[in-house]
Motif scaffolding. Structure first.
Motif, mmCIF file in Angstrom:
data_model
loop_
_atom_site.group_PDB
_atom_site.id
_atom_site.type_symbol
_atom_site.label_atom_id
_atom_site.label_comp_id
_atom_site.label_asym_id
_atom_site.label_seq_id
_atom_site.Cartn_x
_atom_site.Cartn_y
_atom_site.Cartn_z
ATOM 1 N N ILE C 79 1.000 -1.179 -0.067
ATOM 2 C CA ILE C 79 0.096 0.059 -0.010
ATOM 3 C C ILE C 79 0.807 1.291 -0.051
ATOM 4 O O ILE C 79 0.614 2.323 -0.742
ATOM 5 C CB ILE C 79 -0.769 0.174 1.283
ATOM 6 C CG1 ILE C 79 -1.929 -1.024 1.065
ATOM 7 C CG2 ILE C 79 -1.469 1.473 1.461
ATOM 8 C CD1 ILE C 79 -2.803 -1.313 2.380
ATOM 9 N N LEU C 82 2.834 2.001 -3.495
ATOM 10 C CA LEU C 82 1.749 2.519 -4.510
ATOM 11 C C LEU C 82 1.527 4.118 -4.185
ATOM 12 O O LEU C 82 1.782 5.147 -5.031
ATOM 13 C CB LEU C 82 0.510 1.955 -4.234
ATOM 14 C CG LEU C 82 0.282 0.427 -4.730
ATOM 15 C CD1 LEU C 82 -1.025 -0.163 -4.751
ATOM 16 C CD2 LEU C 82 1.069 0.324 -6.369
ATOM 17 N N ALA C 83 1.502 4.417 -2.838
ATOM 18 C CA ALA C 83 1.221 5.621 -2.373
ATOM 19 C C ALA C 83 2.383 6.515 -2.625
ATOM 20 O O ALA C 83 2.396 7.664 -3.121
ATOM 21 C CB ALA C 83 0.720 5.671 -0.956
ATOM 22 N N LEU C 85 4.637 6.229 -5.008
ATOM 23 C CA LEU C 85 4.833 6.307 -6.331
ATOM 24 C C LEU C 85 3.925 7.665 -6.912
ATOM 25 O O LEU C 85 4.398 8.463 -7.588
ATOM 26 C CB LEU C 85 4.695 4.988 -7.075
ATOM 27 C CG LEU C 85 5.331 3.896 -6.919
ATOM 28 C CD1 LEU C 85 4.949 2.519 -7.727
ATOM 29 C CD2 LEU C 85 6.714 4.444 -7.735
ATOM 30 N N ALA C 86 2.980 7.706 -6.055
ATOM 31 C CA ALA C 86 1.982 8.822 -6.509
ATOM 32 C C ALA C 86 2.656 9.963 -6.018
ATOM 33 O O ALA C 86 2.292 11.251 -6.527
ATOM 34 C CB ALA C 86 0.557 8.562 -5.924
ATOM 35 N N THR C 87 2.969 10.135 -4.593
ATOM 36 C CA THR C 87 3.220 11.444 -4.005
ATOM 37 C C THR C 87 4.817 11.871 -4.201
ATOM 38 O O THR C 87 5.339 12.861 -3.901
ATOM 39 C CB THR C 87 3.253 11.185 -2.518
ATOM 40 O OG1 THR C 87 3.916 10.300 -2.105
ATOM 41 C CG2 THR C 87 1.766 10.996 -2.058
ATOM 42 N N ALA C 90 5.091 16.334 -7.296
ATOM 43 C CA ALA C 90 4.236 17.286 -6.840
ATOM 44 C C ALA C 90 3.031 17.466 -7.413
ATOM 45 O O ALA C 90 2.871 17.250 -8.636
ATOM 46 C CB ALA C 90 5.074 18.828 -6.842
ATOM 47 N N PHE C 91 1.986 17.596 -6.596
ATOM 48 C CA PHE C 91 0.654 17.725 -7.093
ATOM 49 C C PHE C 91 -0.025 18.688 -6.302
ATOM 50 O O PHE C 91 0.109 18.472 -5.035
ATOM 51 C CB PHE C 91 -0.113 16.793 -7.616
ATOM 52 C CG PHE C 91 -0.341 15.490 -6.537
ATOM 53 C CD1 PHE C 91 -1.546 15.548 -5.405
ATOM 54 C CD2 PHE C 91 0.455 14.611 -6.124
ATOM 55 C CE1 PHE C 91 -1.845 14.648 -4.459
ATOM 56 C CE2 PHE C 91 0.263 13.800 -5.196
ATOM 57 C CZ PHE C 91 -0.859 13.879 -4.177
ATOM 58 N N VAL C 97 -2.315 14.824 1.546
ATOM 59 C CA VAL C 97 -2.368 13.525 1.468
ATOM 60 C C VAL C 97 -1.248 12.801 2.370
ATOM 61 O O VAL C 97 -1.378 11.869 3.211
ATOM 62 C CB VAL C 97 -2.054 12.966 -0.089
ATOM 63 C CG1 VAL C 97 -1.672 11.515 -0.025
ATOM 64 C CG2 VAL C 97 -3.191 13.212 -0.957
ATOM 65 N N VAL C 100 -2.453 12.587 6.044
ATOM 66 C CA VAL C 100 -3.183 11.746 6.233
ATOM 67 C C VAL C 100 -2.596 10.295 6.524
ATOM 68 O O VAL C 100 -2.531 9.489 7.093
ATOM 69 C CB VAL C 100 -4.278 11.648 5.006
ATOM 70 C CG1 VAL C 100 -4.996 10.400 5.218
ATOM 71 C CG2 VAL C 100 -5.153 12.719 5.287
ATOM 72 N N LEU C 101 -1.472 10.201 5.546
ATOM 73 C CA LEU C 101 -0.695 9.003 5.609
ATOM 74 C C LEU C 101 -0.078 8.698 6.789
ATOM 75 O O LEU C 101 0.159 7.548 7.389
ATOM 76 C CB LEU C 101 0.118 8.808 4.491
ATOM 77 C CG LEU C 101 -0.363 8.537 2.865
ATOM 78 C CD1 LEU C 101 0.735 8.432 1.879
ATOM 79 C CD2 LEU C 101 -1.208 7.368 2.916
ATOM 80 N N THR C 103 -0.985 10.036 9.771
ATOM 81 C CA THR C 103 -1.908 10.145 11.094
ATOM 82 C C THR C 103 -1.627 9.269 12.111
ATOM 83 O O THR C 103 -1.544 9.483 13.380
ATOM 84 C CB THR C 103 -3.300 10.213 10.774
ATOM 85 O OG1 THR C 103 -3.674 9.244 9.711
ATOM 86 C CG2 THR C 103 -3.723 11.705 10.301
ATOM 87 N N PRO C 104 -1.190 8.051 11.562
ATOM 88 C CA PRO C 104 -1.141 6.816 12.884
ATOM 89 C C PRO C 104 0.136 7.051 13.567
ATOM 90 O O PRO C 104 0.281 6.792 14.931
ATOM 91 C CB PRO C 104 -0.630 5.752 11.772
ATOM 92 C CG PRO C 104 -1.533 5.716 10.631
ATOM 93 C CD PRO C 104 -1.386 7.261 10.232
ATOM 94 N N ILE C 106 0.837 10.179 14.613
ATOM 95 C CA ILE C 106 0.520 11.323 15.658
ATOM 96 C C ILE C 106 -0.595 10.699 16.923
ATOM 97 O O ILE C 106 -0.402 11.300 17.763
ATOM 98 C CB ILE C 106 -0.006 12.679 14.775
ATOM 99 C CG1 ILE C 106 0.930 12.792 13.881
ATOM 100 C CG2 ILE C 106 -0.163 13.782 15.875
ATOM 101 C CD1 ILE C 106 0.181 13.661 12.397
ATOM 102 N N ILE C 141 1.413 1.600 7.865
ATOM 103 C CA ILE C 141 1.578 2.279 6.705
ATOM 104 C C ILE C 141 2.594 3.572 6.863
ATOM 105 O O ILE C 141 3.695 3.310 5.724
ATOM 106 C CB ILE C 141 0.319 2.683 6.062
ATOM 107 C CG1 ILE C 141 -0.625 1.716 5.569
ATOM 108 C CG2 ILE C 141 0.467 3.743 5.017
ATOM 109 C CD1 ILE C 141 -1.860 2.074 5.332
#
Lengths: 293, 352, 257
Positions: C79, C82-83, C85-87, C90-91, C97, C100-101, C103-104, C106, C141
Motif C-alpha cells: 500500500i 503505491l502511495a 509512487l503517487a506522491t 508534486a501535485f 495526502v 493523512v498517511l 496520522t497513525p 501522531i 503504513i
C-alpha cells in the motif's frame, strides 16, 4: 499508454487512503458517537440511548443521592497528573537531549552515524520490554534499591510505584524523539554564525543563548511535541512502573474497556485525550506561525 | 524539403502552469533540421531551448503545432516510440547497472537477440573508447568517462537524431575542449543528425553546422556560425555572442547615416529613423585624431597575448572596445585622443 | 577552542548512553541467571531459554506474532509503495495526502486501539488474528511509507526519462529501473513495518481474541502475574530480534545502489 496522470495518481493513492479512512478515520468517528451514548446491552453500549453529554459531565461532577450535582475531582486529578507528568517528561528530555544533540553534531561523520544508531535502537525495541527492564532495576529487592537503602539515613526508599518511577520510564521511552529532531537542526547549523557571535564579543554561553538556541527553536518545538503527545496517552509505563496510585489517562481509559466495562465513558475519556492533544498541537502551530511573521 | 528533414518543427507553442502562474515557454517556433546536420540551440537559461529539446524527445507535449522526425508525425507519441535518443545533462546513467547493461538498455527493450546486443554494445563502447570499462558501475567512473558512456548508450540503438542537453556543462574546461572535438568526430562517424543544446556561445560556434539563437521562447536568428557572428540581425544576438560595440545613429535619405558627433557616412543597407549600428571590436581601426568617423580617448589597454584590447571613451559618453591584432603597429598611449575608422561593410543595422 | 565543542555535553551524552543501555544490559544479564528468583544472581545458565522453547503457550504466541507481523508488514508495504509512487511528484493537495498517511504516527495508540475495538464489535468482526492484521496494517503504513518515499526523493527523475527515451514503456521502465533502484527502500520500509508490528502491544492487547495472544501481550500478562526469569529470557529474545532487524533496515537505507 500515457493515461491521465490525475487518474493514475488517484488509483495509486486509493488503497492507502481507503485503509487509513476505514481503520483510523471511521473508528474515530464511531468513538465520538459512542462517547455520547450510555453503557448497557451485551456489547457494552446502549445503541438506542439518546445522545447526551452525560459522560463528559461525569468527568467532573457526580449525582448525589438527592439528585444534586457535586464536584468529583478524582478524574480531574488523573487528568492533571497526566498533563504534569507529560510536561515533566518533556522538560527532562530537553534537559538531557539538548546536550546530547549538541555533542553529536560536533563529532566526526563516522562517530555521528554510530551515535545515531545507538540513539535509534532503543526507539525501535519493544516499549514493553524496555519498561520491564526498569521494573527489574527499581524493584524493592533489586540491587539499586538495596544500594540506596544502605546509604540513605531514613532507611529503604521505595523506588518503584511512584511518580518518579513513571517519569524515569517515560523519559527513557521517549528521549530519542527529542534528540533526533534537535540533532537534525544542529547538523545543518552553520557554525560560522557562532564564530560571528564570538567575533562580535559574545562569550560561549551568551552565543549559545543568543544564537544557537534561538535557531534551534523549531527543533526544540518539534521534539517537545513528539515527547509530550505520546506521554499524554501513555499506558504501558504507568501500568508497569506506576502501580495503582499513579494512574494516568491511558490507564483509566483501559479500565473502562476492562474491569469497569463502561465503553461510552471510556470513549469520552479517549475524546478528552484527543482534544488535549489537539489543543497542544494548535497552540504550537499558532506559536510557529507567529514566529515566522 | 519537409520530407527530407530529420526533424521538422512547425509552429510549436508550449506553456507551463495555469491561470495567473502560467508561463509561455515557447512561442510559435518553427525549425527544419536537415539530415546529418549538427544543429545547435543556443540561448541563456530560460530561453526555451531545453523545452524544445524535451518536446522533440517526447518528455513534454506541445500545446500547439506539430513535430515530425524523418517525415513521421510524432507530436503525440510517447518518448519510447520516437527514433531519437538523449544524452542527458547529468547523464542519468542507471546506477544499478554496469556500463555494459546501461549501453544495452535500449537494445533489450527492442528485443534484440543477446549475441547481437553484445556485438552492438561492444561497437558503441569502442566508438567512445570505453571497452575496458564495460563491467564497471557508473559510480566508479570519472565525469568524462560517464559522459562517454552516456553517449554510447544513446548511440547504441542507432537513433535517427541524437539529442544532447548541455552534455559538456559538467566537465572542466580542458576536458570540455577535448570532448568537443570528439563529438564532432563521432557525428561524422555515426552519420546521424545531432541536435545540441547549450548556453555556451563559443561551443555553439565551434561545433555547429547551423545555430539557432533563442530568447524568450522564440528563435531570433538561425544560420551558419559565421553569419550569426558577423551579421547579427538582433541586438540580443549581437550582444550574446562575442563582444560588440553598439552605436545609436540617425538614418538619412540615400542610405546615409548621421553618427553621434555629426559625422555622416553611407551604408550598404537601407534604414529609417533612429537606428542601432553594431561593429565587432576587431573590425574598427585606430586612426590619427580628427580622422575617421568617431573621436575617442584611450582609457585602458589590456594585453591578451594574441591581441591588444583598447577600452575607449567616446566623445558622447559611451565606451567602445577595439581589438588590435597587429601587435607591432603603433600603440596609442593611455589618455591620448584618437580617431576611429568604421568600415561601412563591417557595420550592421540591428532590430531591437 | 573548537567552536563545535561545548563543555559538559560529552559527559551528559555518556550519561545518557548509560541510562539508555544499562536496563537492557541488566535484563539480558538476568536472562542467563540460573536462580529461580528473577532478581537474585546465582550462576550463568541457559535454562530459561530451554524453558521458553518448550512452552507451548509461548510457541503459539510467537507464531501468532510472526504471522501477524508478516501479513501486516507485507500489506502495509504494498500500500505504501503505491502511495509513494503517487506522491513522489508534486501535485495540488500532496501535503494533505501525506499528512493523512502519517496520522497513525501522531494519534495516541490507545485511542485508535479502543476505537478500532468498538468498530469491530459494532460491525461483528471477530476479534483475533484477522482483526489484529487489519489494525496493524493501518498503523504500519507510515513506517513503510517514509523510507520508500525518502528513497524516491533521492532518485533522479531523469532515470525514468532516460529509460523511456531508450524505448522502455511505463511498465518496463518500472520493472527495469524504478523497482531495482527502489528495492533497498522497500526492504527498509518492510523491515520497519515488521518490527513495529512485532513489537506492538497496545493494539494487540485490545484486539486479540481468546487463544490468539501475541508475544508482547503474553509478556504483559506474565509480568502482571509476577516477575519470573522466563520473562527475562523471552524479553531478551524480542530485544535481539528488534535490534537485528533495525540494524538491517538502517544498513539498507544507507545502501547507495
Amino acid at each position: 499508454m500515457t493515461g491521465n496522470p490525475a487518474l493514475r495518481r488517484l488509483g495509486l493513492l486509493t488503497p492507502a487512503l481507503a485503509t487509513i479512512a476505514l481503520l483510523i478515520g471511521l473508528p474515530l468517528i464511531l468513538l465520538i458517537w459512542i462517547s455520547l451514548l450510555q453503557k448497557g446491552g451485551s456489547s457494552g453500549v446502549d445503541w438506542n440511548a439518546a445522545p447526551s453529554l452525560g459522560n463528559y459531565i461525569r468527568l467532573a461532577w457526580e449525582e448525589d443521592f438527592d439528585g444534586t450535582m457535586i464536584l468529583n475531582t478524582s478524574y480531574l486529578v488523573i487528568l492533571l497528573r497526566s498533563v504534569l507528568q507529560a510536561a515533566l517528561t518533556t522538560g527532562l528530555s530537553l534537559l538531557f537531549g539538548l546536550p546530547v544533540a549538541l555533542w553529536m553534531a560536533g563529532l566526526s561523520r563516522g562517530q555521528r552515524d554510530l551515535m545515531l544508531l545507538l540513539i535509534t535502537i532503543p526507539f525501535w525495541t519493544n516499549l514493553l520490554v524496555r519498561n520491564y527492564a526498569w521494573l527489574i532495576i527499581l524493584r524493592e529487592d533489586g540491587w539499586l534499591a538495596q544500594a540506596v537503602g544502605s546509604v540513605s539515613p531514613i532507611g529503604p526508599i521505595p523506588l518503584l510505584y511512584n511518580d518518579l518511577a513513571v517519569a524515569i520510564g517515560l523519559t527513557y521511552s521517549f528521549l530519542p524523539f527529542m534528540i533526533l529532531p534537535l540533532y537534525t537542526v544542529f547538523e545543518k547549523f552553520d557554525w560560522r554564525l557562532l564564530e560571528a557571535a564570538h567575533d562580535l564579543g559574545a562569550s560561549r554561553s551568551r552565543a549559545l543563548r543568543r544564537v544557537l538556541i534561538p535557531i534551534a527553536m523549531p527543533g526544540i518545538a518539534a521534539g517537545s511535541l513528539l515527547v509530550f503527545i505520546p506521554c499524554l496517552g501513555a499506558f504501558v509505563t504507568p501500568a508497569l512502573l506506576g502501580g495503582g496510585k499513579t494512574l494516568m489517562l491511558g490507564n483509566i481509559i483501559q479500565m473502562q474497556f476492562g474491569a469497569s466495562r463502561n465503553w461510552p465513558f471510556g470513549a469520552a475519556l479517549a475524546v478528552v485525550l484527543l482534544a488535549l492533544m489537539l489543543i497542544v498541537m494548535v497552540a504550537m502551530a499558532i506559536w510557529r506561525n507567529r514566529r515566522v511573521r | 524539403m519537409t520530407d527530407s528533414s530529420a526533424v521538422s518543427i512547425r509552429s510549436v507553442s508550449k506553456g507551463f502552469g495555469r491561470g495567473t502562474a502560467a508561463v509561455r515557454v515557447l512561442e510559435n517556433v518553427s525549425v527544419e533540421i536537415g539530415q546529418r546536420e549538427f544543429f545547435t540551440l543556443l540561448g541563456p537559461s530560460g530561453c526555451g531551448k531545453t523545452t524544445l529539446l524535451r518536446l522533440i524527445a517526447g518528455f513534454e507535449t506541445a500545446d500547439q503545432g506539430s513535430i515530425s522526425i524523418d517525415g513521421q508525425d510524432v507530436t503525440q507519441a510517447p518518448p519510447f516510440r520516437r527514433p531519437v535518443n538523449t544524452v542527458f545533462q547529468n547523464y542519468a546513467l542507471f546506477p544499478h547497472m554496469t556500463v555494459e547493461q546501461n549501453v544495452g538498455f535500449a537494445l533489450v527493450e527492442q528485443q534484440m537477440p543477446a549475441d547481437r546486443i553484445r556485438a552492438r554494445v561492444g561497437e558503441a563502447l569502442e566508438m567512445v573508447r570505453m571497452q575496458s570499462f564495460a563491467r564497471r558501475r557508473p559510480a566508479e567512473l570519472s565525469g568524462g568517462q560517464q559522459q562517454r558512456v552516456a553517449l554510447a548508450r544513446a548511440l547504441a540503438p542507432r537513433p535517427r537524431v541524437l539529442l544532447l542537453d548541455e552534455p559538456l556543462s559538467a566537465l572542466d574546461l580542458k576536458l570540455r575542449k577535448e570532448m568537443q572535438i570528439e563529438l564532432k568526430l563521432l557525428q561524422a562517424e555515426a552519420g546521424i543528425t545531432f541536435l545540441f543544446v547549450t548556453h555556451d556561445q563559443e561551443e555553439a560556434l565551434t561545433l555547429s553546422d547551423r545555430v539557432a539563437v533563442m530568447q524568450g521562447g522564440r528563435i531570433l536568428q538561425m544560420g551558419p556560425p559565421r553569419d550569426i557572428y558577423e551579421a547579427p540581425t538582433h541586438r540580443f544576438v549581437a550582444d550574446f555572442i562575442g563582444d560588440i560595440n553598439l552605436i545609436e545613429a540617425e538614418a538619412l535619405p540615400d542610405n546615409a547615416v548621421r553618427l553621434p558627433g555629426g559625422t555622416q557616412m553611407s551604408l550598404p543597407h537601407k534604414a529609417r529613423g533612429r537606428i542601432t549600428l553594431a561593429i565587432r571590436p576587431e573590425r574598427a581601426r585606430i586612426l590619427a585624431p580628427e580622422a575617421g568617423q568617431l573621436q575617442a580617448q584611450v582609457i585602458h589597454t589590456a594585453y591578451l597575448g594574441t591581441a591588444l584590447v583598447h577600452k575607449l571613451a567616446l566623445a558622447d559618453g559611451g565606451t567602445f572596445l577595439l581589438r588590435q591584432s597587429d601587435l607591432d603597429g603603433p600603440q596609442p598611449a593611455i589618455g591620448s585622443q584618437v580617431g576611429l575608422g568604421l568600415p561601412a561593410e563591417a557595420l550592421r543595422v540591428l532590430a531591437q | 577552542m573548537n567552536i563545535r565543542r561545548f563543555p559538559l555535553t560529552r559527559e551528559i551524552s555518556l550519561l545518557v548512553l548509560v541510562y539508555l543501555y544499562v536496563p537492557v544490559v541488566v535484563l539480558v544479564g538476568y536472562s542467563f541467571n540460573a536462580n529461580r528468583t528473577a532478581t537474585v544472581w546465582s550462576h550463568a545458565s541457559l535454562d530459561w531459554y530451554g524453558r521458553i522453547l518448550a512452552n507451548p503457550t509461548i510457541q503459539s504466541a510467537a507464531k501468532n506474532s510472526l504471522v501477524l507481523a508478516l501479513c501486516a508488514a507485507t500489506a502495509a508495504t504494498v500500500i505504501a509503495l503505491l502511495a509513494a509512487l503517487a506522491t513522489s511528484r508534486a501535485f495540488p493537495g500532496r501535503g494533505g495526502v501525506e499528512a493523512v498517511l502519517n496520522t497513525p504516527l501522531i494519534l495516541p495508540e490507545i485511542v485508535v486501539a479502543v476505537a478500532t475495538l468498538m468498530l469491530f464489535v459494532a460491525l461483528g468482526v471477530q476479534l483475533g488474528l484477522g482483526a489484529m492484521i487489519l489494525a496493524h496494517t493501518a498503523f504500519c503504513i507510515p513506517f513503510a511509507y517514509l523510507p520508500i518515499r525518502a528513497r524516491l526523493e533521492g532518485m533522479n527523475q531523469s532515470f525514468g526519462e532516460a529509460a523511456q527515451d531508450l524505448y522502455a514503456n511505463r511498465f518496463r521502465c518500472f520493472r527495469r529501473v524504478t523497482l531495482p533502484l527502489l528495492w533497498p527502500g522497500i526492504m527498509a520500509g518492510f523491515t520497519l513495518a515488521f518490527v513495529t508490528s512485532l513489537d506492538d502491544f497496545l493494539t494487540s492487547f485490545f484486539l486479540s481474541g481468546p487463544g490468539t495472544t501475541t508475544l508482547p501481550v503474553y509478556i504483559f500478562s506474565s509480568i502482571k502475574a509476577g516477575i519470573t526469569p522466563e520473562i527475562n529470557a523471552i524479553s531478551t529474545v524480542m530485544l535481539v530480534i528488534s535490534v537485528l532487524l533495525v540494524s538491517l533496515s538502517f544498513f539498507l537505507g544507507r545502501l547507495r545502489r
